[in-house]
Design an enzyme around this catalytic site. Structure first.
Site, PDB file in Angstrom:
ATOM      1  N   LYS A  55       0.831  -1.208   0.000  1.00  0.00           N
ATOM      2  CA  LYS A  55       0.000   0.000   0.000  1.00  0.00           C
ATOM      3  C   LYS A  55       0.866   1.257   0.000  1.00  0.00           C
ATOM      4  CE  LYS A  55      -3.792  -2.420   2.229  1.00  0.00           C
ATOM      5  NZ  LYS A  55      -4.435  -2.816   3.490  1.00  0.00           N
ATOM      6  N   GLN A  99      -4.440  -1.268   9.726  1.00  0.00           N
ATOM      7  CA  GLN A  99      -4.365  -2.607   9.132  1.00  0.00           C
ATOM      8  C   GLN A  99      -4.954  -3.644  10.088  1.00  0.00           C
ATOM      9  OE1 GLN A  99      -3.209  -3.348   5.936  1.00  0.00           O
ATOM     10  NE2 GLN A  99      -3.982  -5.381   6.394  1.00  0.00           N
ATOM     11  N   ASP A 122     -10.900   3.086   4.466  1.00  0.00           N
ATOM     12  CA  ASP A 122     -11.273   1.665   4.407  1.00  0.00           C
ATOM     13  C   ASP A 122     -12.796   1.490   4.389  1.00  0.00           C
ATOM     14  OD1 ASP A 122      -9.307  -0.224   4.085  1.00  0.00           O
ATOM     15  OD2 ASP A 122      -8.699  -0.243   6.192  1.00  0.00           O
TER      16      ASP A 122
END
Ligand code: NAD
Length: 296
Positions: A55, A99, A122
């Site tokens: 990422k 994460q 997200d």
């Protein structure tokens, strides 16, 4: 029947990143805007480390500034929340990604709720989940189902009336996937570990999205001839010291003889997830600066 077409997530993701890179260049030139993404990694889970590296690398490649924060597995909940609150206030940061999974001692729901919904790239905050569920515009849409929908629409642009089956009901994939397909006017069924006659449910579907985490659970004879099959599963099979083999949730070789189009694992959904994260970051940065969002 001819073999299924491959839905090439790598190629589609490259196309999306290229479009984002020129949009980012325009934002820099015309609005002096440099979007930034903060990535928070807790602990040393090897798969998470790979995802975070990918990422941050892809951010830099398209022109998004990335801020990586690595914390030890035994970090205190309060310290993690303090970091997130600081990122919420930081004007250089337009997107925040924590994460997952987090270590068991951390209250994941509290951490996700601490992220400013406008920076929640997200799309896991209840505000964004609620907007998606209610069909209210302005949701930041979770990256994996967003990527799946793009793959499906690259093959069939109009989905109205088609039967879609989503296998798996997680908050990060299954549920938002079902909402996105519903918004496209599909007739949506959600199946999960308590579903009676899973093969029969799957066989009725024109679009089948498998997000289960069980290697090759979906067999070729579960698939309706001509269906579109999206395989979200990433199952690592240890190869006794060699590089782990990745298997999807669908028995690929069987399925490709029945489906009309199918995503490979790897190279299908995975690359689209990361590209959609970059897209969400650009969207969040545009909104924070009252600029028009990219139309793609
Ligand atoms: P999860 O464990 O949170 O949810 C799995 C779901 O599958 C549950 O709803 C459960 O009811 C259902 N399920 C489990 N066993 C079942 C069975 N035998 N029959 C029917 N349903 C069953 O998982 P998740 O986070 O949604 O992820 C699913 C898979 O997708 C995993 O392999 C994960 O690694 C992968 N994933 C991939 C990406 C990507 O970018 N490619 C992103 C997220 C997740």
């Amino acid at each position: 029947m001819a073999e299924a077409a491959l839905l090439d997530g790598k190629a589609l993701a490259t196309k999306l990143r290229t479009a984002l890179a020129s949009e980012l260049a325009r934002l820099r030139r015309e609005a002096r805007l440099a979007p930034g993404l903060a990535v928070v990694l807790v602990g040393d889970d090897p798969a998470s480390q790979i995802y975070v590296r990918t990422k941050t690398r892809q951010c830099e490649e398209v022109g998004i500034k990335s801020f990586a924060h690595r914390l030890p597995a035994d970090v205190r909940q309060e310290d993690l929340l303090t970091l997130i609150r600081g990122l919420n206030r930081d004007p250089r940061v337009h997107g925040i990604l924590v994460q997952l999974p987090l270590p068991a001692a951390i209250d994941e729901a509290e951490v996700l709720a601490a992220v400013d919904p406008d920076k929640d790239v997200d799309g896991f905050h209840v505000v964004n989940a609620g907007r998606l569920f209610a069909g209210i515009s302005g949701a930041l849409v979770p990256c994996t189902p967003q990527g799946c929908l793009r793959l499906i629409k690259s093959r069939v642009p109009k989905l109205a009336g088609l039967k879609a089956l989503v296998l798996g009901r997680s908050n990060i994939v299954g549920k938002p996937m079902a909402m996105l397909l519903l918004a496209e006017h599909c007739t949506v069924t959600m199946a999960h570990s308590h579903t009676f006659d899973l093969p029969g449910e799957c066989r009725a579907a024109d679009i089948l999205v498998a997000a289960v985490g069980r290697p090759e659970l979906v067999r070729g004879d579960w698939i309706k001839p001509g269906a579109i099959v999206i395989d979200v599963g990433i199952n690592r099979l240890d190869n006794g010291g060699e590089k782990a083999k990745l298997l999807g949730d669908v028995a690929f070789e069987e399925a490709r003889r029945v489906a009309s189009a199918i995503t490979p694992v790897p190279g299908g959904v995975g690359p689209m997830t990361v590209a959609c994260l970059l897209r969400n970051t650009v969207i969040a940065a545009c909104r924070a600066n009252d600029l028009e969002e990219p139309a793609f």
